[in-house]
Enzyme design. Sequence first.
Site, PDB file in Angstrom:
ATOM      1  N   ASP A   1       1.092  -1.229  -0.004  1.00  0.00           N
ATOM      2  CA  ASP A   1       0.068  -0.044  -0.058  1.00  0.00           C
ATOM      3  C   ASP A   1       0.879   1.161   0.053  1.00  0.00           C
ATOM      4  O   ASP A   1       2.049   1.041  -0.233  1.00  0.00           O
ATOM      5  CB  ASP A   1      -1.029   0.053   1.237  1.00  0.00           C
ATOM      6  CG  ASP A   1      -0.340   0.219   2.476  1.00  0.00           C
ATOM      7  OD1 ASP A   1       0.651   0.538   2.602  1.00  0.00           O
ATOM      8  OD2 ASP A   1      -1.265   0.066   3.478  1.00  0.00           O
TER       9      ASP A   1
ATOM     10  N   CYS B   1       2.469  -3.497   4.017  1.00  0.00           N
ATOM     11  CA  CYS B   1       1.812  -2.365   4.473  1.00  0.00           C
ATOM     12  C   CYS B   1       2.483  -1.663   5.667  1.00  0.00           C
ATOM     13  O   CYS B   1       3.649  -2.225   5.870  1.00  0.00           O
ATOM     14  CB  CYS B   1       0.183  -2.810   4.290  1.00  0.00           C
ATOM     15  SG  CYS B   1      -0.259  -3.968   6.192  1.00  0.00           S
ATOM     16  N   GLY B   2       1.553  -0.739   6.357  1.00  0.00           N
ATOM     17  CA  GLY B   2       2.188   0.106   7.501  1.00  0.00           C
ATOM     18  C   GLY B   2       2.551  -1.251   8.653  1.00  0.00           C
ATOM     19  O   GLY B   2       3.717  -1.058   9.141  1.00  0.00           O
ATOM     20  N   THR B   3       1.818  -1.991   8.881  1.00  0.00           N
ATOM     21  CA  THR B   3       2.449  -2.932   9.868  1.00  0.00           C
ATOM     22  C   THR B   3       2.623  -4.568   9.410  1.00  0.00           C
ATOM     23  O   THR B   3       3.213  -5.272   9.975  1.00  0.00           O
ATOM     24  CB  THR B   3       1.179  -3.081  10.959  1.00  0.00           C
ATOM     25  OG1 THR B   3      -0.147  -3.845  10.202  1.00  0.00           O
ATOM     26  CG2 THR B   3       0.944  -1.856  12.061  1.00  0.00           C
TER      27      THR B   3
ATOM     28  N   HIS C   1       9.370 -24.755   8.297  1.00  0.00           N
ATOM     29  CA  HIS C   1       8.386 -25.286   8.806  1.00  0.00           C
ATOM     30  C   HIS C   1       6.784 -24.900   8.079  1.00  0.00           C
ATOM     31  O   HIS C   1       6.085 -25.992   8.365  1.00  0.00           O
ATOM     32  CB  HIS C   1       8.243 -24.883  10.276  1.00  0.00           C
ATOM     33  CG  HIS C   1       9.279 -25.420  11.244  1.00  0.00           C
ATOM     34  ND1 HIS C   1       9.410 -25.570  12.459  1.00  0.00           N
ATOM     35  CD2 HIS C   1      10.610 -26.371  10.636  1.00  0.00           C
ATOM     36  CE1 HIS C   1      10.550 -26.220  12.852  1.00  0.00           C
ATOM     37  NE2 HIS C   1      11.330 -26.583  11.681  1.00  0.00           N
TER      38      HIS C   1
ATOM     39  N   HIS D   1       6.663 -31.614   8.697  1.00  0.00           N
ATOM     40  CA  HIS D   1       6.234 -30.156   8.493  1.00  0.00           C
ATOM     41  C   HIS D   1       5.153 -30.066   7.478  1.00  0.00           C
ATOM     42  O   HIS D   1       4.175 -29.417   7.548  1.00  0.00           O
ATOM     43  CB  HIS D   1       7.086 -29.160   8.265  1.00  0.00           C
ATOM     44  CG  HIS D   1       7.946 -29.016   9.713  1.00  0.00           C
ATOM     45  ND1 HIS D   1       7.841 -28.693  10.887  1.00  0.00           N
ATOM     46  CD2 HIS D   1       9.325 -29.807   9.855  1.00  0.00           C
ATOM     47  CE1 HIS D   1       8.529 -29.000  11.504  1.00  0.00           C
ATOM     48  NE2 HIS D   1       9.888 -29.393  11.127  1.00  0.00           N
TER      49      HIS D   1
END
Length: 147
Positions: free
Chosen positions: A7, A64-66, A97, A132
């Site tokens: 974004d 994105c921001g986070t 994994h 896994h």
Amino acid sequence: MIALANDHSGIALKEEIKKLLDQRGLEYKDFGTNTEASVDYPIYGESVAKAVVSGECDRGIIICGTGIGISIAANKVRGARAALCTDCFMAEMTRRHNDANILALGARVLGHGLALKIVETFLDTEFEGGRHARRVDIISAIEERSR
Ligand code: RB5
């Protein structure tokens, strides 16, 4: 081929990632955004997830921001395994994994130096398979039950 998308918060980091991929001779496809105008992160997560799941691209990197919103969105696409990583250990383990096929990064969380190391780790680490693989198959089965 690496699918890239972000974004408005992730443009500068994406450009740094492109330089890294260029240095490594890796091709990429940029799904945007490339302007500072505010955009809705879910559609960018979806674009990359579809490109990876369809086989058009081998892996994806979304920003994105986070890193949270865009990873949630990407993971709504069947077959996407987007992993939000804030350090190299997470990037290594999610490849070993979880067979993560998409790396999510938070542009407002990470410095560019660390983010690039996380990208390198993600690209350089292989899935271990074995027990896994069974667990990843269980994730896929949950997807099928949720359709
Ligand atoms: C956009 O302001 C912000 O919400 C977005 O970049 C992301 O952090 C969402 O999870």
